[in-house]
Design a protein around this motif. Structure first.
Motif, PDB file in Angstrom:
ATOM      1  N   SER A 115      45.604  76.473  41.525  1.00 39.40           N
ATOM      2  CA  SER A 115      44.764  75.970  42.612  1.00 39.40           C
ATOM      3  C   SER A 115      43.347  75.745  42.096  1.00 39.40           C
ATOM      4  CB  SER A 115      44.757  76.966  43.774  1.00 39.40           C
ATOM      5  OG  SER A 115      43.979  76.489  44.843  1.00 39.40           O
ATOM      6  N   VAL A 116      42.744  74.594  42.466  1.00 38.98           N
ATOM      7  CA  VAL A 116      41.397  74.251  42.025  1.00 38.98           C
ATOM      8  C   VAL A 116      40.368  74.779  43.016  1.00 38.98           C
ATOM      9  CG1 VAL A 116      39.828  72.369  41.431  1.00 38.98           C
ATOM     10  CG2 VAL A 116      42.255  72.154  40.932  1.00 38.98           C
ATOM     11  N   THR A 117      39.335  75.447  42.514  1.00 40.47           N
ATOM     12  CA  THR A 117      38.241  75.916  43.365  1.00 40.47           C
ATOM     13  C   THR A 117      37.011  75.023  43.264  1.00 40.47           C
ATOM     14  OG1 THR A 117      37.552  77.424  41.588  1.00 40.47           O
ATOM     15  CG2 THR A 117      39.004  78.318  43.291  1.00 40.47           C
ATOM     16  N   HIS A 118      36.893  74.267  42.190  1.00 36.74           N
ATOM     17  CA  HIS A 118      35.783  73.341  42.009  1.00 36.74           C
ATOM     18  C   HIS A 118      36.247  72.218  41.082  1.00 36.74           C
ATOM     19  CE1 HIS A 118      31.891  71.779  40.546  1.00 36.74           C
ATOM     20  NE2 HIS A 118      31.434  72.184  41.713  1.00 36.74           N
ATOM     21  N   PRO A 119      35.940  70.954  41.401  1.00 36.79           N
ATOM     22  CA  PRO A 119      35.048  70.431  42.442  1.00 36.79           C
ATOM     23  C   PRO A 119      35.619  70.611  43.850  1.00 36.79           C
ATOM     24  CG  PRO A 119      35.505  68.770  40.754  1.00 36.79           C
ATOM     25  CD  PRO A 119      36.454  69.886  40.534  1.00 36.79           C
ATOM     26  N   GLU A 120      34.730  70.767  44.792  1.00 37.31           N
ATOM     27  CA  GLU A 120      35.110  70.948  46.175  1.00 37.31           C
ATOM     28  C   GLU A 120      35.851  69.711  46.682  1.00 37.31           C
ATOM     29  OE1 GLU A 120      32.903  72.003  50.414  1.00 37.31           O
ATOM     30  OE2 GLU A 120      31.892  72.377  48.501  1.00 37.31           O
ATOM     31  N   GLY A 121      36.936  69.944  47.369  1.00 44.18           N
ATOM     32  CA  GLY A 121      37.720  68.851  47.942  1.00 44.18           C
ATOM     33  C   GLY A 121      38.878  68.389  47.086  1.00 44.18           C
ATOM     34  N   LEU A 122      38.865  68.725  45.797  1.00 47.96           N
ATOM     35  CA  LEU A 122      39.938  68.251  44.916  1.00 47.96           C
ATOM     36  C   LEU A 122      41.274  68.895  45.264  1.00 47.96           C
ATOM     37  CD1 LEU A 122      41.020  66.636  42.556  1.00 47.96           C
ATOM     38  CD2 LEU A 122      40.120  68.373  40.987  1.00 47.96           C
ATOM     39  N   GLN A 123      41.291  70.208  45.512  1.00 47.15           N
ATOM     40  CA  GLN A 123      42.550  70.882  45.818  1.00 47.15           C
ATOM     41  C   GLN A 123      43.161  70.359  47.116  1.00 47.15           C
ATOM     42  OE1 GLN A 123      44.342  72.847  43.911  1.00 47.15           O
ATOM     43  NE2 GLN A 123      45.947  72.976  45.463  1.00 47.15           N
ATOM     44  N   ALA A 124      42.325  70.157  48.136  1.00 48.89           N
ATOM     45  CA  ALA A 124      42.839  69.634  49.406  1.00 48.89           C
ATOM     46  C   ALA A 124      43.426  68.247  49.214  1.00 48.89           C
ATOM     47  CB  ALA A 124      41.710  69.597  50.438  1.00 48.89           C
ATOM     48  N   ALA A 125      42.790  67.437  48.378  1.00 43.79           N
ATOM     49  CA  ALA A 125      43.292  66.088  48.127  1.00 43.79           C
ATOM     50  C   ALA A 125      44.625  66.133  47.379  1.00 43.79           C
ATOM     51  CB  ALA A 125      42.258  65.288  47.326  1.00 43.79           C
ATOM     52  N   ILE A 126      44.759  67.072  46.420  1.00 40.65           N
ATOM     53  CA  ILE A 126      46.028  67.231  45.688  1.00 40.65           C
ATOM     54  C   ILE A 126      47.140  67.632  46.650  1.00 40.65           C
ATOM     55  CG2 ILE A 126      47.251  68.627  43.974  1.00 40.65           C
ATOM     56  CD1 ILE A 126      44.593  68.797  42.419  1.00 40.65           C
ATOM     57  N   GLU A 127      46.862  68.595  47.519  1.00 38.64           N
ATOM     58  CA  GLU A 127      47.874  69.071  48.469  1.00 38.64           C
ATOM     59  C   GLU A 127      48.317  67.956  49.410  1.00 38.64           C
ATOM     60  OE1 GLU A 127      46.097  72.441  50.335  1.00 38.64           O
ATOM     61  OE2 GLU A 127      46.183  73.683  48.526  1.00 38.64           O
ATOM     62  N   GLU A 128      47.375  67.099  49.800  1.00 36.14           N
ATOM     63  CA  GLU A 128      47.715  65.991  50.682  1.00 36.14           C
ATOM     64  C   GLU A 128      48.693  65.037  50.007  1.00 36.14           C
ATOM     65  OE1 GLU A 128      47.761  62.182  52.528  1.00 36.14           O
ATOM     66  OE2 GLU A 128      46.773  62.533  50.589  1.00 36.14           O
ATOM     67  N   ARG A 129      48.491  64.788  48.697  1.00 36.95           N
ATOM     68  CA  ARG A 129      49.395  63.899  47.972  1.00 36.95           C
ATOM     69  C   ARG A 129      50.757  64.554  47.748  1.00 36.95           C
ATOM     70  NH1 ARG A 129      48.568  59.946  49.728  1.00 36.95           N
ATOM     71  NH2 ARG A 129      50.174  59.151  48.331  1.00 36.95           N
ATOM     72  N   VAL A 130      50.769  65.854  47.497  1.00 36.22           N
ATOM     73  CA  VAL A 130      52.035  66.570  47.288  1.00 36.22           C
ATOM     74  C   VAL A 130      52.935  66.454  48.513  1.00 36.22           C
ATOM     75  CG1 VAL A 130      53.053  68.874  47.032  1.00 36.22           C
ATOM     76  CG2 VAL A 130      51.168  68.173  45.548  1.00 36.22           C
ATOM     77  N   HIS A 131      52.351  66.488  49.707  1.00 32.52           N
ATOM     78  CA  HIS A 131      53.130  66.437  50.950  1.00 32.52           C
ATOM     79  C   HIS A 131      53.901  65.128  51.110  1.00 32.52           C
ATOM     80  CE1 HIS A 131      51.835  70.248  52.296  1.00 32.52           C
ATOM     81  NE2 HIS A 131      50.591  69.909  52.617  1.00 32.52           N
ATOM     82  N   HIS A 132      53.544  64.106  50.351  1.00 34.14           N
ATOM     83  CA  HIS A 132      54.219  62.815  50.456  1.00 34.14           C
ATOM     84  C   HIS A 132      55.443  62.728  49.538  1.00 34.14           C
ATOM     85  CE1 HIS A 132      51.278  60.623  52.973  1.00 34.14           C
ATOM     86  NE2 HIS A 132      50.404  61.448  52.427  1.00 34.14           N
ATOM     87  N   HIS A 133      55.743  63.795  48.811  1.00 28.82           N
ATOM     88  CA  HIS A 133      56.872  63.780  47.871  1.00 28.82           C
ATOM     89  C   HIS A 133      57.817  64.945  48.167  1.00 28.82           C
ATOM     90  CE1 HIS A 133      55.004  60.760  45.156  1.00 28.82           C
ATOM     91  NE2 HIS A 133      53.878  61.271  45.634  1.00 28.82           N
ATOM     92  N   LEU A 134      59.087  64.781  47.860  1.00 29.32           N
ATOM     93  CA  LEU A 134      60.088  65.808  48.117  1.00 29.32           C
ATOM     94  C   LEU A 134      60.154  66.819  46.985  1.00 29.32           C
ATOM     95  CD1 LEU A 134      63.000  63.570  49.487  1.00 29.32           C
ATOM     96  CD2 LEU A 134      61.432  65.010  50.818  1.00 29.32           C
ATOM     97  N   GLN A 135      60.346  68.100  47.345  1.00 29.74           N
ATOM     98  CA  GLN A 135      60.479  69.197  46.373  1.00 29.74           C
ATOM     99  C   GLN A 135      59.377  69.121  45.323  1.00 29.74           C
ATOM    100  OE1 GLN A 135      64.472  69.335  44.734  1.00 29.74           O
ATOM    101  NE2 GLN A 135      65.415  68.987  46.710  1.00 29.74           N
ATOM    102  N   ALA A 136      58.150  68.884  45.776  1.00 32.07           N
ATOM    103  CA  ALA A 136      57.063  68.584  44.850  1.00 32.07           C
ATOM    104  C   ALA A 136      56.049  69.712  44.738  1.00 32.07           C
ATOM    105  CB  ALA A 136      56.355  67.308  45.295  1.00 32.07           C
ATOM    106  N   ARG A 137      55.402  69.746  43.597  1.00 28.35           N
ATOM    107  CA  ARG A 137      54.217  70.568  43.383  1.00 28.35           C
ATOM    108  C   ARG A 137      53.391  69.905  42.294  1.00 28.35           C
ATOM    109  NH1 ARG A 137      54.101  74.695  39.093  1.00 28.35           N
ATOM    110  NH2 ARG A 137      55.953  74.477  37.789  1.00 28.35           N
ATOM    111  N   ALA A 138      52.097  70.194  42.305  1.00 31.73           N
ATOM    112  CA  ALA A 138      51.217  69.640  41.284  1.00 31.73           C
ATOM    113  C   ALA A 138      50.016  70.554  41.118  1.00 31.73           C
ATOM    114  CB  ALA A 138      50.763  68.229  41.662  1.00 31.73           C
TER     115      ALA A 138
END
Length: 556
Positions: free
Chosen positions: A484-507
Motif C-alpha cells: 500500500s502506498v502512503t505517499h504521494p497522496e491519492g496514488l493508493q486510492a487511484a490504484i484501488e479504483e483501477r483494481v475494482h475494474h478487473h476480476l480477481q485482481a490486485r496491484a
C-alpha cells in the motif's frame, strides 16, 4: 582518550588519494548493496574496505565483501557486505556505508574517527587477525580491479584480508558463517563447502528410487548465465562423482554475462536462454550471474514454456519438510515467508491446501532471512528464485535426539535422518543456487514427483511487472509490506479504483532499491487483464509520482 585509539584514528590512509569521489556521483546502500556502472565504483570499493574493518572490529568477527552485480549487465558491478552467520550487513550500518561512499577525504577521516570511537576493542591490543575480511568476486572484467580497491581500504585501516578470487556470492556467505561459528556451520574453506553439500546430497539420494535414464542425454541442463556459477558447478560435480549428471550451457567460455541468458532473462521473458533448444520430457534450470538465484522450466507436448519459479520451489521444499516432520513425529511448524511479488495462487495453496503459516514481508532477502530465523523452520524464496530454508536450533536438537533413539521406529528415525541431511544440504547462510539445485533434485526424487507435477499443483494467476522511471524514488513511500502506498497522496486510492475494474485482481507499486524507478506489479484473471491493469497503474505512477519522459505504453 586511549593512546591505541588515537594512533588508529591518525593512521595515514595511504591509498585514499587514488580513490577520489567523482564529481556529481552519489550512491545509496540498498537491498543489494551498491550497484552502478563499474567505472563509477573504485572509490566506493575502497571505502567499503574501510567499513569492513570497522564492522569487523565492532562485531569482533569476520566480515565478507563480495564484488558482484548479480543479474545486472556485464558493464555494471557492485559490492555487498556480509557478517555474523552469513547475514547481510546490519541495517543500522547501511547509513554508514552510504555516508562513507560519498565522503571526500577530509570528511572521510572525520567519519572514520567517529565510527572508531564506537567500536569495542579499538583501544585493545587484540591481534589483527580478529578483524579479518574475506573478499570474493564474480567473473566481470572489472571485478579484479575493484577487489583490489577493497583490499587497499582494508590494509589502510590496519585490517587483514583473504581474497578468495572467483566465488559465488553464497559461497562467500558460507565462508563468513563458518569462520564466525568456529566451524560449526562447516569447515571454513571451499573444500569444506563442497564436501558438506555433496555428502548431504548423496546421503539423501541413497534413499531415493532410481530415476529412469534418458538415452544419450543428461537428466538436467543448467544455464550458467556465463557467470561464476558455471565453473563452480563443475567443481561441485567433481565431489558428487556419478550421483548427479548435469549438462552446463552458457558456461562463460563465450557470450556475455547475463546477456540473453540467466535466471532474470528466463523469468522476465518466459523463454529459453540463448543456445538452448528445449525438448519435451527434459528438465532445465538457470542460475543468475553470482549464483544465488535458481529457476527451473520445461516445455510440454505442444512446446509451451512452463516456469517453475521461486514460489513453486518454496512450495516443494515446504511439502517435503512437512512430510518428514510428520513421519518423524516432530511437532514443529513450517512457516513460509513471501514478498508481495509472490503469486496469489501460491499463497492460497500454502495456506488453504497445505495449512501452513505464511507471512508477507517487504521485498529484500534481509527481511525474509531475519523473519525466517524466528521460525521453527522458515522457508523463504522470492519469486525470482532467491531463497533458502532455515532450521532452528530447537528443531535440530530434537532431530538429533530422535535419530539417536534406538527405541523409536525405524521409519521415524529415518525421517529424522533425512531432515538432518536436508539441513546440511541447504545453505543456512543465504539463498544458494547450487545448494538449492541439489535440494530440488533430491526432494523431487524422494517424493517421486516430476517437475511438471510440481508445476501443476496450482495454476498461477496471470501477472505483469513493469518499471516507471521517476525523478526521485524516495518520494514514494509504502506500508503493509509494500502493498500500500502512503505517499504521494491519492496514488493508493487511484490504484484501488483501477483494481475494482478487473476480476480477481490486485496491484501494488514500490520504489526500486537501486535506481530512480518505481516497480509496478499487477495480477488479474486473464493475461490481457493483468497487462491492462499494470499499464493503468504505471500511468498513475507516471502522472502522480514524478514520472520522467514519455508516459508508459501499453504492453503488446
Amino acid at each position: 582518550m586511549h593512546p591505541r585509539m588515537r594512533v588508529e584514528m591518525d593512521t595515514e590512509l595511504q591509498h585514499a588519494d587514488a580513490y577520489p569521489v567523482p564529481s556529481g556521483i552519489t550512491m545509496e546502500y540498498g537491498t543489494a548493496g551498491f550497484r552502478a556502472p563499474a567505472c563509477n565504483l573504485p572509490h566506493v570499493m575502497y571505502r567499503m574496505g574501510l567499513l569492513a574493518v570497522l564492522r569487523a572490529r565492532y562485531t569482533r568477527g569476520v566480515i565478507g565483501v563480495m564484488v558482484t552485480a548479480s543479474h545486472n549487465p556485464e558493464e555494471d558491478n557492485g559490492v555487498k557486505l556480509m557478517e555474523g552467520l552469513g547475514d547481510m550487513l546490519s541495517v543500522s550500518w547501511e547509513k554508514h556505508a552510504t555516508s562513507l561512499a560519498s565522503a571526500q577525504l577530509g570528511e572521510l577521516r572525520t567519519q572514520l574517527s567517529a565510527l572508531l570511537r564506537d567500536c569495542p576493542g579499538s583501544e585493545s591490543s587484540s591481534p589483527v587477525q580478529k578483524y579479518h575480511v574475506l573478499i570474493g568476486q564474480d567473473t566481470r572484467a572489472s571485478s579484479k580491479v575493484l577487489a583490489q580497491a577493497v583490499s587497499d581500504g582494508v590494509t589502510d585501516l590496519g585490517g587483514t584480508f583473504k581474497d578468495f578470487g572467483l566465488v559465488t556470492t553464497p559461497q562467500l556467505h558460507y565462508l563468513v558463517a563458518s569462520h564466525n561459528s568456529d566451524g560449526l556451520m562447516g569447515e571454513p574453506s571451499l573444500d569444506g563447502y563442497y564436501r558438506k553439500l555433496s555428502e548431504a546430497y548423496k546421503a539423501l539420494m541413497a534413499q531415493a528410487k532410481p530415476q529412469p535414464k534418458i538415452e544419450g542425454s543428461y537428466p538436467l541442463t543448467m544455464d550458467g548465465a556465463n557467470g561464476v556459477g558455471a565453473p563452480k558447478m563443475v567443481e561441485l560435480l567433481s565431489y558428487l562423482k556419478s550421483s548427479l549428471a548435469v549438462k552446463i550451457i552458457n558456461n562463460g567460455e563465450s557470450g556475455k554475462l547475463n546477456h540473453e541468458c540467466g535466471a532474470d532473462y528466463v523469468k522476465i521473458g518466459r523463454r529459453a536462454p540463448k543456445g538452448l533448444q528445449m525438448l519435451e520430457g527434459r528438465i532445465y534450470c538457470s542460475l543468475d550471474g553470482d549464483a544465488d538465484r535458481l529457476l527451473y522450466y520445461f516445455v510440454d507436448k505442444s512446446g509451451t514454456f512452463h516456469l517453475v519459479d521461486g514460489d513453486k520451489i518454496s512450495t516443494l521444499m515446504a511439502i517435503f519438510i512437512q512430510h518428514l516432520l510428520k513421519e518423524a513425529q516432530l511437532p514443529f511448524q513450517v512457516s513460509v515467508l513471501q514478498t508481495a511479488y509472490a503469486n496469489g495462487s501460491s499463497t492460497r495453496y500454502l495456506k488453504d491446501t497445505l495449512q501452513l503459516q505464511v507471512y508477507c514481508l517487504p521485498t529484500g532477502v534481509k527481511y525474509l532471512h531475519t523473519k525466517a530465523k524466528e521460525c521453527d523452520i522458515g522457508v523463504y524464496f522470492e519469486a525470482n528464485g532467491h531463497g533458502t530454508v532455515l532450521f532452528g536450533k530447537r528443531v535440530l536438537d530434537k532431530v538429533a535426539e530422535v535419530m539417536q533413539d534406538s527405541s523409536k521406529p525405524e521409519t521415524q528415525r529415518a525421517a529424522a535422518t533425512q531432515l538432518y541431511h536436508t539441513s546440511q544440504l541447504i545453505n543456512q547462510a543465504v539463498g544458494d543456487a547450487l545448494s538449492d539445485l541439489l535440494a530440488v533434485e533430491a526432494m523431487l526424487s524422494l517424493l517421486d514427483l516430476s517437475l511438471p507435477q510440481l508445476y501443476a499443483l496450482y495454476t498461477d494467476i496471470p501477472s505483469r511487472l513493469l518499471k516507471v522511471k521517476v525523478i526521485d524514488r524516495q518520494q514514494i513511500t509504502t506500508t503493509d509490506a509494500e502493498r500500500s502506498v502512503t505517499h504521494p497522496e491519492g496514488l493508493q486510492a487511484a490504484i484501488e479504483e483501477r483494481v475494482h475494474h478487473h476480476l480477481q485482481a490486485r496491484a501494488f507499486v514500490r520504489p526500486s532499491g537501486t535506481e530512480d524507478m518505481v516497480r509496478v506489479y499487477a495480477e488479474s484473471k486473464t493475461q490481457e487483464s493483468a497487462d491492462c491493469l499494470a499499464h493503468e497503474v504505471a500511468l498513475l505512477v507516471h502522472r502522480l509520482a514524478g514520472g520522467v519522459g514519455e508516459e508508459p505504453r501499453a504492453t503488446t
